[in-house]
Enzyme design. Sequence first.
Site, mmCIF file in Angstrom:
data_model
loop_
_atom_site.group_PDB
_atom_site.id
_atom_site.type_symbol
_atom_site.label_atom_id
_atom_site.label_comp_id
_atom_site.label_asym_id
_atom_site.label_seq_id
_atom_site.Cartn_x
_atom_site.Cartn_y
_atom_site.Cartn_z
ATOM 1 N N LEU A 71 6.073 5.481 11.174
ATOM 2 C CA LEU A 71 5.549 5.247 9.830
ATOM 3 C C LEU A 71 4.436 4.203 9.879
ATOM 4 O O LEU A 71 3.431 4.312 9.175
ATOM 5 C CB LEU A 71 6.680 4.809 8.900
ATOM 6 C CG LEU A 71 6.341 4.703 7.421
ATOM 7 C CD1 LEU A 71 5.777 6.014 6.883
ATOM 8 C CD2 LEU A 71 7.575 4.309 6.632
ATOM 9 N N ILE A 74 1.238 5.881 11.063
ATOM 10 C CA ILE A 74 0.691 6.690 9.960
ATOM 11 C C ILE A 74 0.031 5.780 8.929
ATOM 12 O O ILE A 74 -1.059 6.067 8.429
ATOM 13 C CB ILE A 74 1.791 7.559 9.325
ATOM 14 C CG1 ILE A 74 2.254 8.609 10.339
ATOM 15 C CG2 ILE A 74 1.299 8.220 8.038
ATOM 16 C CD1 ILE A 74 3.538 9.315 9.962
ATOM 17 N N HIS A 75 0.665 4.652 8.642
ATOM 18 C CA HIS A 75 0.119 3.669 7.713
ATOM 19 C C HIS A 75 -1.236 3.147 8.223
ATOM 20 O O HIS A 75 -2.197 3.033 7.455
ATOM 21 C CB HIS A 75 1.124 2.525 7.545
ATOM 22 C CG HIS A 75 0.706 1.452 6.618
ATOM 23 N ND1 HIS A 75 0.560 1.650 5.258
ATOM 24 C CD2 HIS A 75 0.410 0.148 6.842
ATOM 25 C CE1 HIS A 75 0.193 0.510 4.688
ATOM 26 N NE2 HIS A 75 0.090 -0.411 5.626
ATOM 27 N N ALA A 76 -1.306 2.879 9.515
ATOM 28 C CA ALA A 76 -2.552 2.381 10.105
ATOM 29 C C ALA A 76 -3.661 3.426 9.998
ATOM 30 O O ALA A 76 -4.807 3.095 9.661
ATOM 31 C CB ALA A 76 -2.322 2.002 11.570
ATOM 32 N N HIS A 79 -4.925 3.474 6.494
ATOM 33 C CA HIS A 79 -5.819 2.336 6.251
ATOM 34 C C HIS A 79 -7.203 2.606 6.832
ATOM 35 O O HIS A 79 -8.221 2.327 6.183
ATOM 36 C CB HIS A 79 -5.252 1.054 6.878
ATOM 37 C CG HIS A 79 -4.430 0.247 5.942
ATOM 38 N ND1 HIS A 79 -4.970 -0.593 5.007
ATOM 39 C CD2 HIS A 79 -3.087 0.153 5.812
ATOM 40 C CE1 HIS A 79 -4.002 -1.169 4.325
ATOM 41 N NE2 HIS A 79 -2.849 -0.728 4.795
#
Length: 106
Positions: A71, A74-76, A79
């Site tokens: 996760l 995926i968050h990176a 961004h």
Amino acid sequence: MNMEEQVMQIILHSGNAKSTAFEAIQVAKENDIEQANRLLEQANDELSNAHKVQTFLIQSEIRGEKVETSLLLIHAQDHLMNAITFKDLAGEFIALYEKVNHYSIS
């Protein structure tokens, strides 16, 4: 650098890029187009740093090394993609402010 540190580097540089691009818009609004363009270049440099880390992770996977999808990764990626889009739009805003300021001065 371990995987979490690499992912955090992507988030860090992406966040810096987006913040700097936002600052560039604010500076352009005050009619300092040269400074706005310098800030946009700084944002570009930050994106380049984030992209280098992303490319390293991609190349690692291509070499057969296990790159665990998480996760946080995926968050990176989210961004980074948002920062790229925001920087591109900031460039458009700066060009628009430059045109508006030019016509209002003439």
